[in-house]
Design a protein around this motif. Structure first.
Motif, PDB file in Angstrom:
ATOM      1  N   LEU A  49       0.649  -1.133   0.003  1.00  0.00           N
ATOM      2  CA  LEU A  49       0.151   0.023  -0.056  1.00  0.00           C
ATOM      3  C   LEU A  49       0.945   1.186   0.089  1.00  0.00           C
ATOM      4  CD1 LEU A  49      -2.145  -2.191   1.107  1.00  0.00           C
ATOM      5  CD2 LEU A  49      -3.477  -0.255   1.815  1.00  0.00           C
ATOM      6  N   ALA A  50       0.505   2.168  -0.815  1.00  0.00           N
ATOM      7  CA  ALA A  50       1.165   3.325  -0.748  1.00  0.00           C
ATOM      8  C   ALA A  50       0.025   4.502  -0.604  1.00  0.00           C
ATOM      9  CB  ALA A  50       1.778   3.748  -2.391  1.00  0.00           C
ATOM     10  N   ALA A  51       0.421   5.681  -0.001  1.00  0.00           N
ATOM     11  CA  ALA A  51      -0.331   6.804   0.156  1.00  0.00           C
ATOM     12  C   ALA A  51       0.204   8.166  -0.444  1.00  0.00           C
ATOM     13  CB  ALA A  51      -0.295   7.120   1.669  1.00  0.00           C
ATOM     14  N   ASP A  52      -0.856   8.974  -0.841  1.00  0.00           N
ATOM     15  CA  ASP A  52      -0.442  10.013  -1.468  1.00  0.00           C
ATOM     16  C   ASP A  52      -0.258  11.242  -0.258  1.00  0.00           C
ATOM     17  OD1 ASP A  52      -3.185  11.130  -0.675  1.00  0.00           O
ATOM     18  OD2 ASP A  52      -3.755  11.207  -2.836  1.00  0.00           O
ATOM     19  N   GLU A  53      -0.158  12.630  -0.619  1.00  0.00           N
ATOM     20  CA  GLU A  53      -0.006  13.727   0.387  1.00  0.00           C
ATOM     21  C   GLU A  53      -1.121  13.766   1.128  1.00  0.00           C
ATOM     22  OE1 GLU A  53       1.494  16.336  -2.444  1.00  0.00           O
ATOM     23  OE2 GLU A  53       3.571  15.852  -2.222  1.00  0.00           O
ATOM     24  N   ALA A  54      -2.554  13.658   0.658  1.00  0.00           N
ATOM     25  CA  ALA A  54      -3.472  13.583   1.653  1.00  0.00           C
ATOM     26  C   ALA A  54      -3.872  12.481   2.505  1.00  0.00           C
ATOM     27  CB  ALA A  54      -4.855  13.954   0.661  1.00  0.00           C
ATOM     28  N   GLY A  55      -3.217  11.378   2.197  1.00  0.00           N
ATOM     29  CA  GLY A  55      -3.393  10.208   3.080  1.00  0.00           C
ATOM     30  C   GLY A  55      -4.124   9.191   2.327  1.00  0.00           C
ATOM     31  N   GLN A  56      -4.428   9.386   1.061  1.00  0.00           N
ATOM     32  CA  GLN A  56      -5.471   8.470   0.270  1.00  0.00           C
ATOM     33  C   GLN A  56      -4.595   7.152   0.095  1.00  0.00           C
ATOM     34  OE1 GLN A  56      -7.116   9.816  -3.363  1.00  0.00           O
ATOM     35  NE2 GLN A  56      -8.057   8.035  -3.815  1.00  0.00           N
ATOM     36  N   LEU A  57      -4.922   6.091   0.045  1.00  0.00           N
ATOM     37  CA  LEU A  57      -4.227   4.839   0.127  1.00  0.00           C
ATOM     38  C   LEU A  57      -4.487   4.252  -1.365  1.00  0.00           C
ATOM     39  CD1 LEU A  57      -4.849   3.182   3.484  1.00  0.00           C
ATOM     40  CD2 LEU A  57      -2.732   4.495   2.524  1.00  0.00           C
ATOM     41  N   PHE A  58      -3.511   3.491  -1.737  1.00  0.00           N
ATOM     42  CA  PHE A  58      -3.515   2.904  -3.221  1.00  0.00           C
ATOM     43  C   PHE A  58      -2.763   1.410  -3.072  1.00  0.00           C
ATOM     44  CE2 PHE A  58      -3.335   7.449  -3.855  1.00  0.00           C
ATOM     45  CZ  PHE A  58      -4.498   7.654  -5.027  1.00  0.00           C
ATOM     46  N   VAL A  59      -3.490   0.569  -3.751  1.00  0.00           N
ATOM     47  CA  VAL A  59      -2.813  -0.917  -3.625  1.00  0.00           C
ATOM     48  C   VAL A  59      -2.289  -1.290  -4.765  1.00  0.00           C
ATOM     49  CG1 VAL A  59      -3.703  -3.182  -3.461  1.00  0.00           C
ATOM     50  CG2 VAL A  59      -5.078  -1.767  -2.343  1.00  0.00           C
ATOM     51  N   ALA A  60      -0.896  -1.694  -4.442  1.00  0.00           N
ATOM     52  CA  ALA A  60       0.000  -2.179  -5.605  1.00  0.00           C
ATOM     53  C   ALA A  60       0.357  -3.566  -5.163  1.00  0.00           C
ATOM     54  CB  ALA A  60       1.408  -1.379  -5.370  1.00  0.00           C
ATOM     55  N   VAL A  61       0.269  -4.429  -6.538  1.00  0.00           N
ATOM     56  CA  VAL A  61       0.656  -5.851  -6.504  1.00  0.00           C
ATOM     57  C   VAL A  61       1.633  -6.443  -7.340  1.00  0.00           C
ATOM     58  CG1 VAL A  61      -0.601  -8.078  -6.857  1.00  0.00           C
ATOM     59  CG2 VAL A  61      -2.131  -6.030  -6.027  1.00  0.00           C
ATOM     60  N   VAL A  62       2.527  -6.448  -6.834  1.00  0.00           N
ATOM     61  CA  VAL A  62       3.865  -6.841  -7.739  1.00  0.00           C
ATOM     62  C   VAL A  62       4.651  -7.882  -7.339  1.00  0.00           C
ATOM     63  CG1 VAL A  62       4.352  -4.237  -8.023  1.00  0.00           C
ATOM     64  CG2 VAL A  62       5.440  -5.357  -5.941  1.00  0.00           C
ATOM     65  N   PRO A  63       5.442  -8.321  -8.205  1.00  0.00           N
ATOM     66  CA  PRO A  63       6.240  -9.560  -8.080  1.00  0.00           C
ATOM     67  C   PRO A  63       6.962  -9.624  -6.626  1.00  0.00           C
ATOM     68  CG  PRO A  63       6.356  -9.174 -10.098  1.00  0.00           C
ATOM     69  CD  PRO A  63       5.796  -8.058  -9.770  1.00  0.00           C
ATOM     70  N   VAL A  64       6.995 -10.740  -5.931  1.00  0.00           N
ATOM     71  CA  VAL A  64       7.692 -10.724  -4.925  1.00  0.00           C
ATOM     72  C   VAL A  64       9.485 -10.785  -5.214  1.00  0.00           C
ATOM     73  CG1 VAL A  64       5.898 -11.915  -3.530  1.00  0.00           C
ATOM     74  CG2 VAL A  64       7.852 -13.222  -4.462  1.00  0.00           C
ATOM     75  N   ALA A  65       9.740 -11.178  -6.174  1.00  0.00           N
ATOM     76  CA  ALA A  65      11.120 -10.836  -6.739  1.00  0.00           C
ATOM     77  C   ALA A  65      11.593  -9.596  -7.222  1.00  0.00           C
ATOM     78  CB  ALA A  65      11.202 -11.945  -7.963  1.00  0.00           C
ATOM     79  N   GLY A  66      10.525  -8.567  -7.034  1.00  0.00           N
ATOM     80  CA  GLY A  66      11.039  -7.402  -7.600  1.00  0.00           C
ATOM     81  C   GLY A  66      10.568  -6.359  -6.441  1.00  0.00           C
ATOM     82  N   LYS A  67      10.798  -5.049  -6.894  1.00  0.00           N
ATOM     83  CA  LYS A  67      10.319  -4.009  -6.023  1.00  0.00           C
ATOM     84  C   LYS A  67       9.142  -2.915  -6.729  1.00  0.00           C
ATOM     85  CE  LYS A  67      14.784  -3.108  -3.899  1.00  0.00           C
ATOM     86  NZ  LYS A  67      14.992  -4.241  -3.221  1.00  0.00           N
ATOM     87  N   LEU A  68       8.707  -2.234  -5.712  1.00  0.00           N
ATOM     88  CA  LEU A  68       7.510  -1.407  -6.424  1.00  0.00           C
ATOM     89  C   LEU A  68       8.184  -0.063  -6.885  1.00  0.00           C
ATOM     90  CD1 LEU A  68       4.661   0.010  -6.878  1.00  0.00           C
ATOM     91  CD2 LEU A  68       4.718   0.161  -4.300  1.00  0.00           C
ATOM     92  N   ASP A  69       7.854   0.691  -8.064  1.00  0.00           N
ATOM     93  CA  ASP A  69       8.259   1.794  -8.466  1.00  0.00           C
ATOM     94  C   ASP A  69       7.224   2.684  -8.140  1.00  0.00           C
ATOM     95  OD1 ASP A  69       8.785   3.797 -10.061  1.00  0.00           O
ATOM     96  OD2 ASP A  69       9.727   2.726 -11.595  1.00  0.00           O
ATOM     97  N   LEU A  70       7.270   3.691  -7.135  1.00  0.00           N
ATOM     98  CA  LEU A  70       6.463   4.476  -6.635  1.00  0.00           C
ATOM     99  C   LEU A  70       6.078   5.529  -7.679  1.00  0.00           C
ATOM    100  CD1 LEU A  70       7.672   4.889  -2.766  1.00  0.00           C
ATOM    101  CD2 LEU A  70       5.439   4.318  -3.689  1.00  0.00           C
ATOM    102  N   LYS A  71       7.161   5.952  -8.415  1.00  0.00           N
ATOM    103  CA  LYS A  71       7.075   6.716  -9.459  1.00  0.00           C
ATOM    104  C   LYS A  71       5.733   6.119 -10.497  1.00  0.00           C
ATOM    105  CE  LYS A  71      10.968   9.893  -8.699  1.00  0.00           C
ATOM    106  NZ  LYS A  71      12.224  10.334  -9.573  1.00  0.00           N
ATOM    107  N   ALA A  72       6.114   5.163 -10.754  1.00  0.00           N
ATOM    108  CA  ALA A  72       5.238   4.510 -11.749  1.00  0.00           C
ATOM    109  C   ALA A  72       3.797   4.187 -11.398  1.00  0.00           C
ATOM    110  CB  ALA A  72       5.750   3.260 -12.568  1.00  0.00           C
TER     111      ALA A  72
END
Length: 156
Positions: A49-72
């Motif tokens: 889960l990621a959050a924007d400056e207002a605290g709104q949450l977003f769900v990201a589902v990515v392979p366990v072998a990698g990392k989340l690209d927050l900019k993308a």
């Protein structure tokens, strides 16, 4: 039964549940799942889960072998800037504990983005809502049930 499994049953999709004994000392929940289940880590996905400056949450589902690209991810959800969500906020919004957060059956419906690498597989594995419990389903069914979108949000 978890809310994730109940959501899959209610939608009448094809899925399989895989259970294993979770090791409390495992360094990575997702990598542990891939190893114990004998699956390619590129096919087992973690829910972040990621959050924007207002605290709104977003769900990201990515392979366990990698990392989340927050900019993308920010680009995909049309946010200016995202940071990783506070674990307590993530648990409160989803109803799951960290390490067992499923993209399905969350308490609040949050915008979800699945990494486009999921399209390479007929089925993928995601948490079924508890550490040591995975659900295997098609990427298309995950997107349909979560009302999510596909985007290149993962990196090696």
């Amino acid at each position: 039964m978890t809310p994730a499994i109940n959501a899959a049953k209610k939608a009448k999709i094809a899925f399989q549940v895989h259970q294993y004994r979770h090791d409390a000392n495992a360094a990575s929940y997702g990598e542990e799942a891939a190893h114990v289940l004998g699956q390619d880590p590129a096919r087992v996905f973690k829910t972040l889960l990621a959050a924007d400056e207002a605290g709104q949450l977003f769900v990201a589902v990515v392979p366990v072998a990698g990392k989340l690209d927050l900019k993308a991810l920010a680009k995909a959800v049309k946010a200016k800037r995202l940071t990783m969500a506070d674990p307590t906020a993530a648990e409160k919004a989803t109803g799951y504990v960290v390490g067992g957060i499923s993209p399905l059956g969350q308490k609040k419906r949050l915008s979800l983005v699945l990494d486009s690498s999921a399209e390479r597989f007929d089925t993928i594995y995601v948490s079924a809502g508890r550490r040591g419990l995975e659900i295997e389903l098609t990427p298309a069914d995950l997107l349909r049930l979560s009302r999510g979108q596909l985007a290149a949000i993962g990196r090696d």
